[in-house]
Design an enzyme around this catalytic site. Structure first.
Site: not given
Length: 490
Positions: A339, A265
């Site tokens: 996920r 990020k």
């Protein structure tokens, strides 16, 4: 909790300030005078009883009075009372002893004040008083030490009030977890918090360490953890009432810090990533008040815990992981890690064959683009179960909005080398395709709902019962779902 909040039949005389609430349609000069309130002083401050207005005056007996606008009488509900409770303690924070007299807002003609209204007011008082000072070298003690709430009489009302306090404290517990830095709240530390909670609330708990996670073949959790120097944990916590009526499974994402892994990020994007375990915090918050709410169903929580870092052997884009249920996943973006750990947790929950599953996760940035920071997204494979969840969320005052799970979007997750890819081939619909990914790990006959709380788990500003930082979103909804849960025929 250092603040003592107590129910009372009427306002005690030994308070430093009182809090009153006025509806906009009951704010005439005559009505204000009848309540001992100074009309001129209120009008000078522009007070009309509109929702969220706050005025500071002295009443006819010379007491300091905080007057809160409640909006139109017909619009006053439990959510408004929760908000007024929070506004009361925020506005009265400079007083040592506060008296709150706002339950007269309930419509005239009601046989009694609803238990749910009293519960909501109590929740708001606790939530509005929240402060996180653990890392301040010289935290200034709160001035407000005692709140008395008038109009709470009888066992049913007192029980509802006590339950509301417990629910508020549980949400504040979740906030504390989210607000702790990832360097301190490691996976092991988060698991230890779960152990302490289980002991206090007399719950059953199982904590899997790295070796046990490997034996359980939790490939998604192991893959995300591969770049970390902190070992992962997997926590399963269980509340079992006498003669349980069905089983509710709660799955919470527990990424204690998310750097993005090798798909790193930006610096700004990492600033709040200690909140990436907000789903697990909400599940633990639910269990913190589970005995106070006393649902009739069995409730089981599943929480995969790891951080997502970039060590020399971190999972690489293009690597293939094998999830607990045998599904293989091509990892094309290591920042879509939530996920992967949820896939293992949902697989384990499915194996236990519950009557319904809810998962909560700070899963996609796309959800905040779609719905902002105050509304979560919800997706489900079962319309009746979705209705139950949305009803509970509305009652709990936590907003969510349904997004679809269109079958034709499933092809966006097709991989050239594995069963699935962890990101969509399509640029749009990221929240939806994340939901479709998770659906692959839920049993066909199990009602399931996914709540994406990436926008709602963190707030940049205080606003009544919402606090800056971790919000604890989801705790109240989960408790209400558990309280009202009835297994549906599959």
């Amino acid at each position: 909790m250092s603040l003592k909040i107590s129910p009372a039949r009427s306002l005690p005389t030994a308070v430093d300030a009182i809090v009153l609430a006025v509806a906009s349609d009951k704010c005439s000069d005559r009505a204000l005078k009848a309540r001992g309130l100074p009309v001129t002083a209120l009008r000078t401050q522009g007070f009309t009883g509109a929702a969220d207005q706050v005025a500071f005056v002295a009443d006819s007996s010379g007491r300091s009075a905080i007057v809160i606008g409640a909006g139109a009488s017909k619009s006053i509900d439990d959510n408004r009372l929760r908000r007024i409770g929070a506004q009361a303690v925020r506005s009265g924070s400079r007083s040592k002893r506060l008296g709150v007299d706002v339950l007269d807002l309930i419509e005239a003609g009601s046989a009694s004040v609803k238990a749910s209204s009293i519960r909501a007011l109590a929740e708001g008082l606790v939530l509005g008083s929240y402060r996180f000072t653990e890392y301040r070298s010289d935290p200034k003690p709160a001035v407000l030490t005692a709140v008395s709430v008038a109009g709470v009489t009888g066992k049913a009302a007192t029980d509802a009030f006590t339950q509301g306090l417990k629910i508020g404290e549980a949400q504040n517990f979740a906030r504390d977890l989210v607000n702790r830095p990832g360097g301190d709240l490691t996976p092991a530390a988060l698991a230890q918090e779960a152990v302490k909670l289980a002991r206090r609330e007399r719950l059953t708990i199982e904590v899997l360490n790295l070796a046990q996670i490997r034996r359980q073949k939790l490939g998604g959790l192991l893959g995300v953890n591969r770049g970390s120097t902190h070992e992962p944990r997997f926590v399963k916590i269980t509340y079992t009432p006498r003669a349980p009526k069905g089983t509710l499974a709660l799955v919470g994402k527990g990424i204690t810090f998310d750097s993005g892994g090798l798909s790193i990020k930006t610096g700004e994007g990492m600033m709040t990533m200690k909140m990436d375990m907000g789903g697990a915090a909400a599940v633990l918050g639910c269990f913190a008040a589970i005995r106070a709410v006393a649902p009739k169903c069995k409730v089981v929580g599943y929480m995969p815990m790891t951080d997502n870092m970039s060590d020399g052997d971190a999972t690489r884009p293009g690597d293939v992981l094998t999830i607990r249920n045998g599904t293989t996943v091509e990892v094309l973006n290591t920042d879509a890690e939530g996920r992967l750990v949820l896939a293992d947790a949902l697989s384990l929950a499915t194996e236990d064959a519950p009557d319904a599953i809810i998962d909560l996760a700070t899963l996609t940035g796309a959800v905040e683009i779609a719905l902002g920071g105050r509304i979560a997204a919800v997706m489900s494979n079962n319309d009746a179960w979705l209705d139950d969840l949305e009803t509970a969320a509305e009652s709990a005052g936590e907003r969510m909005w349904q997004l679809p799970l269109p079958a034709d979007y499933r092809s966006f997750l097709d991989s050239d080398v594995a069963d699935l890819r962890n990101i969509s081939k399509s640029r749009g619909g990221g929240t939806i395709t994340a939901g479709l990914f998770l659906q692959e790990f839920v049993g066909d006959n199990i009602p399931w709902a996914h709540i994406d709380i990436a926008g709602t788990a963190w707030s940049d500003a205080d606003d009544a019962e919402t606090t800056k930082g971790g919000t604890g979103y989801g705790v109240r909804t989960l408790l209400e779902v558990a309280r009202t849960f009835t297994p549906r025929r599959r």
